[in-house]
Design a protein around this motif. Sequence first.
Motif, PDB file in Angstrom:
ATOM      1  N   GLY A   5       0.648   8.143  -1.925  1.00 21.34           N
ATOM      2  CA  GLY A   5       0.008   7.758  -2.636  1.00 21.34           C
ATOM      3  C   GLY A   5      -1.027   6.666  -2.722  1.00 21.34           C
ATOM      4  N   ASP A   6      -1.927   7.128  -3.573  1.00 18.27           N
ATOM      5  CA  ASP A   6      -2.932   6.189  -3.129  1.00 18.27           C
ATOM      6  C   ASP A   6      -3.195   5.066  -4.512  1.00 18.27           C
ATOM      7  OD1 ASP A   6      -5.664   4.472  -3.370  1.00 18.27           O
ATOM      8  OD2 ASP A   6      -6.486   5.426  -4.587  1.00 18.27           O
ATOM      9  N   PHE A   7      -2.206   3.816  -4.664  1.00 22.48           N
ATOM     10  CA  PHE A   7      -1.993   2.479  -4.983  1.00 22.48           C
ATOM     11  C   PHE A   7      -1.964   1.404  -3.956  1.00 22.48           C
ATOM     12  CE2 PHE A   7       1.240  -0.078  -7.105  1.00 22.48           C
ATOM     13  CZ  PHE A   7       0.628   0.683  -8.704  1.00 22.48           C
ATOM     14  N   GLN A   8      -1.848  -0.051  -5.007  1.00 24.39           N
ATOM     15  CA  GLN A   8      -2.032  -1.217  -4.023  1.00 24.39           C
ATOM     16  C   GLN A   8      -1.546  -2.269  -5.019  1.00 24.39           C
ATOM     17  OE1 GLN A   8      -5.890  -1.965  -2.293  1.00 24.39           O
ATOM     18  NE2 GLN A   8      -5.487  -1.065  -0.560  1.00 24.39           N
ATOM     19  N   VAL A   9      -0.573  -3.655  -4.657  1.00 24.02           N
ATOM     20  CA  VAL A   9      -1.043  -4.197  -5.330  1.00 24.02           C
ATOM     21  C   VAL A   9      -0.152  -5.667  -4.277  1.00 24.02           C
ATOM     22  CG1 VAL A   9       2.012  -3.416  -5.704  1.00 24.02           C
ATOM     23  CG2 VAL A   9       0.806  -5.370  -7.093  1.00 24.02           C
ATOM     24  N   ASP A  10      -0.565  -6.730  -5.110  1.00 25.05           N
ATOM     25  CA  ASP A  10      -0.593  -7.474  -4.010  1.00 25.05           C
ATOM     26  C   ASP A  10       0.970  -8.476  -4.821  1.00 25.05           C
ATOM     27  OD1 ASP A  10      -3.107  -7.479  -2.773  1.00 25.05           O
ATOM     28  OD2 ASP A  10      -4.192  -8.948  -4.119  1.00 25.05           O
ATOM     29  N   LEU A  11       1.821  -9.413  -3.891  1.00 21.89           N
ATOM     30  CA  LEU A  11       3.048  -9.598  -3.953  1.00 21.89           C
ATOM     31  C   LEU A  11       3.209 -10.977  -3.691  1.00 21.89           C
ATOM     32  CD1 LEU A  11       5.284  -6.084  -3.788  1.00 21.89           C
ATOM     33  CD2 LEU A  11       4.290  -6.980  -5.678  1.00 21.89           C
ATOM     34  N   PRO A  12       3.459 -11.730  -4.619  1.00 27.02           N
ATOM     35  CA  PRO A  12       3.314 -13.305  -3.889  1.00 27.02           C
ATOM     36  C   PRO A  12       4.941 -12.970  -2.896  1.00 27.02           C
ATOM     37  CG  PRO A  12       4.395 -13.348  -6.362  1.00 27.02           C
ATOM     38  CD  PRO A  12       3.945 -11.612  -6.127  1.00 27.02           C
ATOM     39  N   LEU A  13       3.860 -13.700  -1.566  1.00 25.98           N
ATOM     40  CA  LEU A  13       4.820 -14.080  -0.057  1.00 25.98           C
ATOM     41  C   LEU A  13       6.129 -14.823  -0.912  1.00 25.98           C
ATOM     42  CD1 LEU A  13       4.347 -13.696   2.619  1.00 25.98           C
ATOM     43  CD2 LEU A  13       3.796 -16.097   2.637  1.00 25.98           C
ATOM     44  N   ALA A  14       7.654 -14.585  -0.552  1.00 29.88           N
ATOM     45  CA  ALA A  14       8.632 -15.548  -0.711  1.00 29.88           C
ATOM     46  C   ALA A  14       9.742 -15.348   0.593  1.00 29.88           C
ATOM     47  CB  ALA A  14       9.243 -14.765  -1.528  1.00 29.88           C
TER      48      ALA A  14
ATOM     49  N   ASP B 193       0.771  -0.985   0.045  1.00 34.47           N
ATOM     50  CA  ASP B 193       0.344  -0.400  -0.083  1.00 34.47           C
ATOM     51  C   ASP B 193       1.181   1.510  -0.120  1.00 34.47           C
ATOM     52  OD1 ASP B 193      -3.131  -0.645   0.403  1.00 34.47           O
ATOM     53  OD2 ASP B 193      -1.651  -2.034   2.144  1.00 34.47           O
ATOM     54  N   ALA B 194       0.551   1.884  -0.966  1.00 33.76           N
ATOM     55  CA  ALA B 194       1.696   3.476  -1.232  1.00 33.76           C
ATOM     56  C   ALA B 194       1.413   4.148   0.148  1.00 33.76           C
ATOM     57  CB  ALA B 194       0.868   3.816  -2.491  1.00 33.76           C
ATOM     58  N   VAL B 195       2.463   4.708   0.764  1.00 36.51           N
ATOM     59  CA  VAL B 195       2.133   5.691   1.653  1.00 36.51           C
ATOM     60  C   VAL B 195       1.961   6.872   1.730  1.00 36.51           C
ATOM     61  CG1 VAL B 195       3.125   7.092   3.600  1.00 36.51           C
ATOM     62  CG2 VAL B 195       3.145   4.460   3.107  1.00 36.51           C
TER      63      VAL B 195
END
Length: 362
Positions: free
Chosen positions: A151-160, A147-149
């Motif tokens: 700005g307004d942006f979200q993206v899911d990333l693979p757990l690694a 979650d951007a701090v």
Amino acid sequence: MRVGRASSHIDGDVIEFTPSADQYAYTFGGGAAPVLEVPPGSVLRLWSEDAFNGKLQSTEDKPSEMLNMAEVNPQTGPFFITGAEPGDTLAVHVVDLEPARDWGASSAIPLFGGLTSTPLSPTLQDPLPEATWIYQVDAERRMVRFDAVFGDFQVDLPLAPMLGTIGVAPPSREVRTSLVPGSYGGNMDSPEIRPGATCYFAVNTPGALFSIGDGHYRQGEGEACGTAVEGAMNSTVIVDLLKTGAAPAWPRIETDDALMVIGSARPLEDAWRIAQFEMVNWISELYGLAPMDAYQLVSQISLAPLANVVDTNYSSVVKVEKHLLPAVRTYGGMHDHLRDRAAQIRATGPRGFRPGPLDLTD
């Protein structure tokens, strides 16, 4: 050996250990007494706190206000390995890494990171803005959410999941902070130290004094901003001992697919040189090649992923994919043995698991 206050017990064939806060180690080498003595071949299920000591829990938390930099990167350990003596090789196989919380944290810390002025690389500019990012963990989908701090942006990333810090006591009775990587391992921050990897360390002091910590839910190569998605971790590892008299000078890693060496130094090219030099030596040993032939071969087949370029020492990985070379038994087949034990543990659980003898003859 006396054990301090902690949650520790043996569940079937697995030794479980959760340190109390006063047992966290902030050094490799002297400065922290062993928390447990364990025999070679032990399966350890360990809990470790995140690199921030659990202090950053909200985007409102500022590192400069919340963190005591003398108490970051707490380690679980050290563990005294029965029978380990200088000159031996400690093998550590990462069986499983699971987030111990449903959130992780990352931050921009003043005067720390790869793209800012730092005490070791000062420039005439103000520190970058400090900030904290909180990543929510979706264990079912195996994702973390950015979650951007600003700005307004979200993206899911693979757990690694990976271990940022793993190692033994340094040589020459040195005591090193848990923020520093070196020939003993330490804070190398390599994404290669993940489930399925076997790490080899030279034993420098009786008992080896093995520790782990600095769990990362994911991290890009280089750890550019100075912090990964830092999180408390449940780690399952197997520790074993090789008495071959040929301990590696620098940490080595073996997976089913590759051989790797990690070098740590400043400047970065010296970390790369160390890892290249040690890989040339390893390939020379494994295949009976003259050093110059091994040098030529490694020059044509090696990869060089970065581990970190932000710590007191930088860490560089040199990696050779196994499919490019004839099959060979490294360390008498230790990785294959530990991998098979790990598969048994995952398939049957601790109480159904019974380790068999290891034949290290070639």
